[in-house]
Design a protein around this motif. Structure first.
Motif, PDB file in Angstrom:
ATOM      1  N   ALA A   1      -5.774  -1.003  -6.840  1.00 31.01           N
ATOM      2  CA  ALA A   1      -5.213  -2.349  -6.785  1.00 31.01           C
ATOM      3  C   ALA A   1      -6.147  -3.335  -7.490  1.00 31.01           C
ATOM      4  CB  ALA A   1      -4.979  -2.758  -5.337  1.00 31.01           C
ATOM      5  N   ARG A   2      -7.449  -3.173  -7.272  1.00 34.46           N
ATOM      6  CA  ARG A   2      -8.402  -4.072  -7.933  1.00 34.46           C
ATOM      7  C   ARG A   2      -8.346  -3.907  -9.442  1.00 34.46           C
ATOM      8  NH1 ARG A   2     -11.649  -3.143  -3.606  1.00 34.46           N
ATOM      9  NH2 ARG A   2     -12.668  -1.352  -4.591  1.00 34.46           N
ATOM     10  N   ARG A   3      -8.288  -2.660  -9.883  1.00 34.17           N
ATOM     11  CA  ARG A   3      -8.359  -2.419 -11.332  1.00 34.17           C
ATOM     12  C   ARG A   3      -7.140  -2.953 -12.076  1.00 34.17           C
ATOM     13  NH1 ARG A   3      -9.763   3.659 -11.853  1.00 34.17           N
ATOM     14  NH2 ARG A   3      -9.427   3.342 -14.078  1.00 34.17           N
ATOM     15  N   VAL A   4      -5.953  -2.884 -11.455  1.00 29.99           N
ATOM     16  CA  VAL A   4      -4.776  -3.397 -12.170  1.00 29.99           C
ATOM     17  C   VAL A   4      -4.448  -4.830 -11.747  1.00 29.99           C
ATOM     18  CG1 VAL A   4      -3.804  -1.096 -12.492  1.00 29.99           C
ATOM     19  CG2 VAL A   4      -3.081  -2.475 -10.546  1.00 29.99           C
ATOM     20  N   ARG A   5      -5.339  -5.455 -11.022  1.00 32.39           N
ATOM     21  CA  ARG A   5      -5.209  -6.844 -10.566  1.00 32.39           C
ATOM     22  C   ARG A   5      -4.093  -7.062  -9.556  1.00 32.39           C
ATOM     23  NH1 ARG A   5      -8.579 -10.084 -12.795  1.00 32.39           N
ATOM     24  NH2 ARG A   5      -8.843 -10.476 -10.599  1.00 32.39           N
ATOM     25  N   LEU A   6      -3.697  -6.000  -8.882  1.00 34.91           N
ATOM     26  CA  LEU A   6      -2.735  -6.164  -7.797  1.00 34.91           C
ATOM     27  C   LEU A   6      -3.398  -6.901  -6.634  1.00 34.91           C
ATOM     28  CD1 LEU A   6       0.096  -5.467  -6.620  1.00 34.91           C
ATOM     29  CD2 LEU A   6      -0.869  -3.346  -5.763  1.00 34.91           C
ATOM     30  N   ASP A   7      -4.751  -6.839  -6.617  1.00 34.13           N
ATOM     31  CA  ASP A   7      -5.469  -7.520  -5.534  1.00 34.13           C
ATOM     32  C   ASP A   7      -5.193  -9.026  -5.541  1.00 34.13           C
ATOM     33  OD1 ASP A   7      -6.784  -7.802  -7.918  1.00 34.13           O
ATOM     34  OD2 ASP A   7      -8.793  -7.805  -7.048  1.00 34.13           O
ATOM     35  N   VAL A   8      -4.956  -9.585  -6.716  1.00 34.06           N
ATOM     36  CA  VAL A   8      -4.657 -11.017  -6.806  1.00 34.06           C
ATOM     37  C   VAL A   8      -3.320 -11.319  -6.119  1.00 34.06           C
ATOM     38  CG1 VAL A   8      -4.282 -12.943  -8.389  1.00 34.06           C
ATOM     39  CG2 VAL A   8      -5.930 -11.151  -8.971  1.00 34.06           C
TER      40      VAL A   8
ATOM     41  N   ALA B   1       0.825  -1.212   0.000  1.00 36.08           N
ATOM     42  CA  ALA B   1       0.000   0.000   0.000  1.00 36.08           C
ATOM     43  C   ALA B   1       0.862   1.265   0.000  1.00 36.08           C
ATOM     44  CB  ALA B   1      -0.930  -0.005   1.210  1.00 36.08           C
ATOM     45  N   THR B   2       1.916   1.300   0.835  1.00 31.50           N
ATOM     46  CA  THR B   2       2.732   2.524   0.866  1.00 31.50           C
ATOM     47  C   THR B   2       3.484   2.687  -0.445  1.00 31.50           C
ATOM     48  OG1 THR B   2       4.592   1.383   1.902  1.00 31.50           O
ATOM     49  CG2 THR B   2       3.064   2.508   3.374  1.00 31.50           C
ATOM     50  N   ASN B   3       3.765   1.590  -1.126  1.00 29.72           N
ATOM     51  CA  ASN B   3       4.418   1.705  -2.426  1.00 29.72           C
ATOM     52  C   ASN B   3       3.465   2.234  -3.485  1.00 29.72           C
ATOM     53  OD1 ASN B   3       7.309   0.904  -3.073  1.00 29.72           O
ATOM     54  ND2 ASN B   3       6.745  -0.543  -1.460  1.00 29.72           N
TER      55      ASN B   3
ATOM     56  N   ARG C   1       6.021  -6.811  -9.229  1.00 34.20           N
ATOM     57  CA  ARG C   1       6.500  -5.432  -9.072  1.00 34.20           C
ATOM     58  C   ARG C   1       5.846  -4.514 -10.100  1.00 34.20           C
ATOM     59  NH1 ARG C   1      11.695  -7.690  -7.811  1.00 34.20           N
ATOM     60  NH2 ARG C   1      12.441  -7.489  -9.935  1.00 34.20           N
ATOM     61  N   GLN C   2       5.680  -5.033 -11.321  1.00 33.95           N
ATOM     62  CA  GLN C   2       5.032  -4.205 -12.350  1.00 33.95           C
ATOM     63  C   GLN C   2       3.607  -3.848 -11.951  1.00 33.95           C
ATOM     64  OE1 GLN C   2       5.319  -5.819 -16.394  1.00 33.95           O
ATOM     65  NE2 GLN C   2       7.238  -6.758 -15.739  1.00 33.95           N
ATOM     66  N   LEU C   3       2.902  -4.812 -11.359  1.00 33.86           N
ATOM     67  CA  LEU C   3       1.522  -4.521 -10.963  1.00 33.86           C
ATOM     68  C   LEU C   3       1.481  -3.440  -9.891  1.00 33.86           C
ATOM     69  CD1 LEU C   3      -0.031  -8.109 -10.984  1.00 33.86           C
ATOM     70  CD2 LEU C   3      -0.196  -6.329 -12.722  1.00 33.86           C
ATOM     71  N   VAL C   4       2.452  -3.457  -8.981  1.00 35.05           N
ATOM     72  CA  VAL C   4       2.513  -2.400  -7.963  1.00 35.05           C
ATOM     73  C   VAL C   4       2.713  -1.051  -8.656  1.00 35.05           C
ATOM     74  CG1 VAL C   4       3.739  -1.497  -5.957  1.00 35.05           C
ATOM     75  CG2 VAL C   4       3.447  -3.969  -6.225  1.00 35.05           C
ATOM     76  N   ALA C   5       3.621  -1.026  -9.640  1.00 36.14           N
ATOM     77  CA  ALA C   5       3.882   0.222 -10.364  1.00 36.14           C
ATOM     78  C   ALA C   5       2.630   0.671 -11.137  1.00 36.14           C
ATOM     79  CB  ALA C   5       5.054   0.039 -11.315  1.00 36.14           C
ATOM     80  N   PHE C   6       1.879  -0.277 -11.643  1.00 32.83           N
ATOM     81  CA  PHE C   6       0.629   0.070 -12.346  1.00 32.83           C
ATOM     82  C   PHE C   6      -0.344   0.754 -11.379  1.00 32.83           C
ATOM     83  CE2 PHE C   6       0.758  -3.542 -15.773  1.00 32.83           C
ATOM     84  CZ  PHE C   6       1.889  -2.946 -16.316  1.00 32.83           C
TER      85      PHE C   6
ATOM     86  N   GLY D   1      -2.075  -9.067   2.962  1.00 38.25           N
ATOM     87  CA  GLY D   1      -2.654  -8.415   1.793  1.00 38.25           C
ATOM     88  C   GLY D   1      -1.875  -7.193   1.367  1.00 38.25           C
ATOM     89  N   LEU D   2      -2.586  -6.086   1.191  1.00 42.68           N
ATOM     90  CA  LEU D   2      -1.931  -4.856   0.750  1.00 42.68           C
ATOM     91  C   LEU D   2      -0.957  -4.326   1.796  1.00 42.68           C
ATOM     92  CD1 LEU D   2      -4.801  -2.895  -1.021  1.00 42.68           C
ATOM     93  CD2 LEU D   2      -2.708  -3.755  -2.067  1.00 42.68           C
ATOM     94  N   ASP D   3      -1.092  -4.828   3.033  1.00 42.37           N
ATOM     95  CA  ASP D   3      -0.175  -4.362   4.075  1.00 42.37           C
ATOM     96  C   ASP D   3       1.010  -5.289   4.259  1.00 42.37           C
ATOM     97  OD1 ASP D   3      -1.631  -2.054   4.756  1.00 42.37           O
ATOM     98  OD2 ASP D   3      -3.110  -3.340   5.734  1.00 42.37           O
ATOM     99  N   SER D   4       1.188  -6.247   3.355  1.00 43.63           N
ATOM    100  CA  SER D   4       2.340  -7.133   3.499  1.00 43.63           C
ATOM    101  C   SER D   4       3.616  -6.365   3.160  1.00 43.63           C
ATOM    102  CB  SER D   4       2.188  -8.368   2.617  1.00 43.63           C
ATOM    103  OG  SER D   4       2.157  -7.985   1.265  1.00 43.63           O
ATOM    104  N   GLU D   5       4.677  -6.793   3.803  1.00 50.76           N
ATOM    105  CA  GLU D   5       5.936  -6.061   3.708  1.00 50.76           C
ATOM    106  C   GLU D   5       6.591  -6.209   2.330  1.00 50.76           C
ATOM    107  OE1 GLU D   5       7.575  -4.122   6.015  1.00 50.76           O
ATOM    108  OE2 GLU D   5       5.714  -4.231   7.176  1.00 50.76           O
ATOM    109  N   VAL D   6       7.190  -5.126   1.878  1.00 54.18           N
ATOM    110  CA  VAL D   6       7.984  -5.154   0.658  1.00 54.18           C
ATOM    111  C   VAL D   6       9.435  -4.927   1.070  1.00 54.18           C
ATOM    112  CG1 VAL D   6       8.478  -3.929  -1.494  1.00 54.18           C
ATOM    113  CG2 VAL D   6       6.116  -4.279  -0.773  1.00 54.18           C
ATOM    114  N   GLY D   7      10.329  -5.799   0.625  1.00 55.39           N
ATOM    115  CA  GLY D   7      11.738  -5.648   0.990  1.00 55.39           C
ATOM    116  C   GLY D   7      12.380  -4.546   0.182  1.00 55.39           C
ATOM    117  N   GLU D   8      13.655  -4.289   0.511  1.00 54.70           N
ATOM    118  CA  GLU D   8      14.378  -3.250  -0.210  1.00 54.70           C
ATOM    119  C   GLU D   8      14.369  -3.558  -1.703  1.00 54.70           C
ATOM    120  OE1 GLU D   8      17.764  -1.706   2.011  1.00 54.70           O
ATOM    121  OE2 GLU D   8      18.855  -1.829   0.135  1.00 54.70           O
ATOM    122  N   ARG D   9      14.072  -2.557  -2.511  1.00 52.79           N
ATOM    123  CA  ARG D   9      13.982  -2.697  -3.955  1.00 52.79           C
ATOM    124  C   ARG D   9      12.992  -3.776  -4.390  1.00 52.79           C
ATOM    125  NH1 ARG D   9      20.142  -2.835  -5.710  1.00 52.79           N
ATOM    126  NH2 ARG D   9      20.463  -3.217  -3.514  1.00 52.79           N
ATOM    127  N   GLY D  10      12.050  -4.108  -3.517  1.00 52.90           N
ATOM    128  CA  GLY D  10      11.037  -5.095  -3.872  1.00 52.90           C
ATOM    129  C   GLY D  10      11.597  -6.483  -4.049  1.00 52.90           C
TER     130      GLY D  10
END
Ligand SMILES: Nc1ncnc2c1ncn2[C@@H]1O[C@H](COP(=O)(O)OP(=O)(O)OP(=O)(O)O)[C@@H](O)[C@H]1O
Ligand SMILES: [Mg+2]
Length: 610
Positions: A466-473, A447-449, A498-503, A481-490
């Motif tokens: 997130a739903r629209r770009v299918r990041l929800d999957v 989410a913060t990303n 990672r692309q879906l997050v960027a979308f 879920g959306l609050d799961s941790e992302v490591g350094e540089r993903g």
């Protein structure tokens, strides 16, 4: 002795008035504290000098004559002087460090803000480690100057002068004997100072080498392990480490020699005084108290002289660091003021136009040659072309990540008819959401990303995007879920994820114009389906410039612009270009026709006919 001393290791002047004036700008807000530090100087010097004298008085005027009552009073005065000295030293150090830490904190913030405004081209040319050093160890070096720099050197000078004056006042003959050691001391200290400085400079050089070696090898650890280079790399590190050890050892050696020689001269000096005084005391022309006072004074006298060398080096390295920091601050920033207020939204009215643009990263080598193209509002345009043909360069120009030269012969980029060089880059960038070729993720959560810390982006909007770009999957697959941790540089996400997050990050801002540089990296077919849906959501009902690698994307756009060697080679729809049998048709054969599973039969037939 060692080659490749670059700007990080140079040591020069210990005082440079221009640099000091610039440092002063950061110290100025704390000038009252600094003034306080100066007030402590006579207090500390006075209290230090009083102690041997009180000893003399105690011995000669009270012990020698058996005056116990007076002795108690002198003892109390001695205690008082000791307390004053201790408190004064503490107070002086405290305010000096306070000023140093505060003002250099301000400087560091200033450097960071400035760095954020530097043009992309600067970061292409400058190793990241070097930029970081400016904000860390260089600023630290300047801070050290406050603890053991000008003010403490001045304090030492006052103390030395005071001691010499009192010694001459008590007994000028003994004082002369003590002073005889000073020229010898000066010669020895300056001899070792030069050598210790050289050695010290070498250790800094080797530390810099170790750091850059570590930085590169730690971030490239995957490659190192995959290609089984551990042993060879460890051997190289061992070599660097040994160089550092030897240089450090040499520096320590000079230091140790200097310390012991100064100690020795001090002792010899005391021996001479005792020898001379013994005769005089026996002859009754000198008191025992004077001898004790002199021994004490000489000990107090030698310490600051010994430390002067070290303080000089601190000043030198502070000046060298200041020079590097200020030269970074003097690097011209990209246009636009990041502190200025911007209107809440920028509007896009009609079109983006590239008008005969010629551009190169270096002036001699144009990457784009006479490129003209137009994207009207609501239109979706794909850029295709071989690798290195200049596709990403086009989007770097339109977002002003790189600046077109001011020379009108190189063309213009217009947004709604206005030359983008006339616009505030931040206002311009607000029109766009950019998804770059390699999605950069920060440490944090999914989410913060997406929000990138923008408080105006609500949780509901993040979830909707997130739903629209299918990041929800992707989110559903992870605990939290959306609050799961992302490591350094993903690091803990796949490249498709990672692309879906960027979308989502691009879409949540509901940009007027979407710019997508599709990643060439292959993703598994399940993620591929998600990414395709994501792209569709991104460019739906929106002006879009897409550097397309997917056939599914190309089929969705209104127009395809084919770049070849930095020139626009062809423009048309997918079908038109295939029929034409030119550049695009060849590119298609090579790149897309082999993509089994994404080519529907109609286009495949077309391709064969083309
Ligand atoms: N920052 C840079 N500094 C110098 N040259 C660069 C820089 N970025 C790109 N180039 C050069 O410019 C040319 C075009 O690069 P660009 O990134 O626009 O290619 P591209 O069409 O996006 O390729 P790809 O499909 O591989 O992403 C290349 O020859 C590249 O070497
Ligand atoms: Mg590219």
């Amino acid at each position: 002795m060692v080659e490749g001393l670059h700007e990080d290791e140079k040591l020069g002047k210990a005082y440079d008035s221009v640099l000091v004036r610039r440092i002063w700008r950061y110290v100025r807000p704390y000038r009252l504290h600094l003034g306080l530090a100066f007030l402590f100087i006579p207090l500390v010097a006075g209290a230090t000098i009083a102690q041997p004298y009180l000893l003399k008085v105690a011995i000669d005027d009270h012990i020698a004559v058996g005056d116990a009552e007076g002795l108690g009073l002198v003892g109390l005065m001695f205690l008082g002087a000791l307390i004053l000295q201790t408190l004064g030293t503490f107070g002086q150090m405290y305010v000096l460090q306070y000023v140093g830490v505060r003002s250099m904190n301000d400087l560091r913030t200033h450097v960071f803000r400035h760095t954020q405004r530097l043009p992309q081209a600067y970061f292409d040319k400058t190793p990241l480690g070097r930029v970081m050093t400016r904000m860390t160890s260089d600023v630290e070096n300047i801070t050290e100057m406050f603890a053991s720099g000008v003010v403490t050197m001045l304090a030492d000078l006052v103390l030395l002068t005071g001691i010499v004056a009192v010694m001459f006042w008590i007994d000028w003959r003994l004082a002369l004997i003590a002073m005889a050691a000073v020229p010898i001391l000066v010669v020895i200290v300056s001899y070792f100072r030069v050598r210790a400085r050289e050695a010290f400079r070498l250790t800094r050089l080797f530390v810099a080498r170790i750091n850059s070696y570590l930085q590169e090898n730690l971030s490239g650890m995957g490659v190192v392990q995959a290609f089984v280079r551990e042993k060879e790399n460890a051997r190289r590190f061992e070599k660097l480490n040994a160089d550092f050890r030897d240089a450090y050892f040499a520096a320590i050696k000079f230091d140790a020699v200097l310390y012991s020689i100064v100690e020795m001269i001090g002792s010899i000096c005391i021996a001479f005084i005792v020898w001379y005084a013994a005769g005089s005391i026996l002859a009754g022309v000198l008191t025992f108290g004077v001898l004790v006072a002199f021994i004490e004074y000489i000990q107090r006298f030698f310490v600051p002289i010994r430390d002067l060398a070290a303080k000089y080096t601190v000043m030198q390295s502070a000046m060298a660091s200041a020079e590097r920091v200020f030269s970074l601050l003097d690097t011209a920033t990209a246009p636009g003021d990041p502190e200025a207020e911007l209107p809440a939204r920028s509007d896009f009215k009609s079109s983006i136009v590239f008008d005969k643009v010629t551009f190169g990263y270096s002036p001699i080598e144009p990457v784009l040659k006479d490129v003209s193209l137009q994207v009207r509002k609501g239109e979706r345009v794909a850029l295709v072309g071989a690798t290195g043909s200049g596709k990403s360069t086009i989007i770097r120009l339109v977002t002003r990540m790189y600046e077109l030269s001011d020379d009108p012969a190189t063309g213009r980029v217009l947004v709604d008819g206005a030359d983008i060089r006339m616009l505030d880059p931040r206002a311009l960038r607000r029109l766009f959401s950019v998804v770059l070729q390699d999605a950069f993720l920060f440490r944090g959560t999914l989410a913060t990303n997406v929000s990138l810390g923008d408080p105006s982006i609500t949780r509901e909007r993040i979830e909707a995007a997130a739903r629209r770009v299918r990041l929800d999957v992707v989110a559903a697959r992870r605990p939290g879920g959306l609050d799961s941790e992302v490591g350094e540089r993903g690091a803990n996400l796949s490249s498709g994820e990672r692309q879906l997050v960027a979308f989502a990050r691009a879409l949540v801002r509901e940009p007027e114009i979407l710019i997508l540089d599709e990643a060439t990296a292959n993703v598994d077919s399940e993620t591929e389906a998600l990414v395709q849906e994501g792209v569709e959501a991104l460019i739906e009902n929106r002006t879009a410039i897409v550097i397309a690698h997917r056939l599914s994307t190309i089929e969705r756009v209104d127009r395809v612009v084919v770049l070849s060697g930095g020139r626009v080679a062809e423009v048309g729809t997918h079908e038109e270009l295939l029929k034409k049998g030119g550049h695009y048709a060849r590119l298609y054969e090579l790149q897309y026709a082999v993509e089994t599973g994404h080519v529907d039969e109609g286009t495949e037939r077309d391709a064969l006919q083309g």
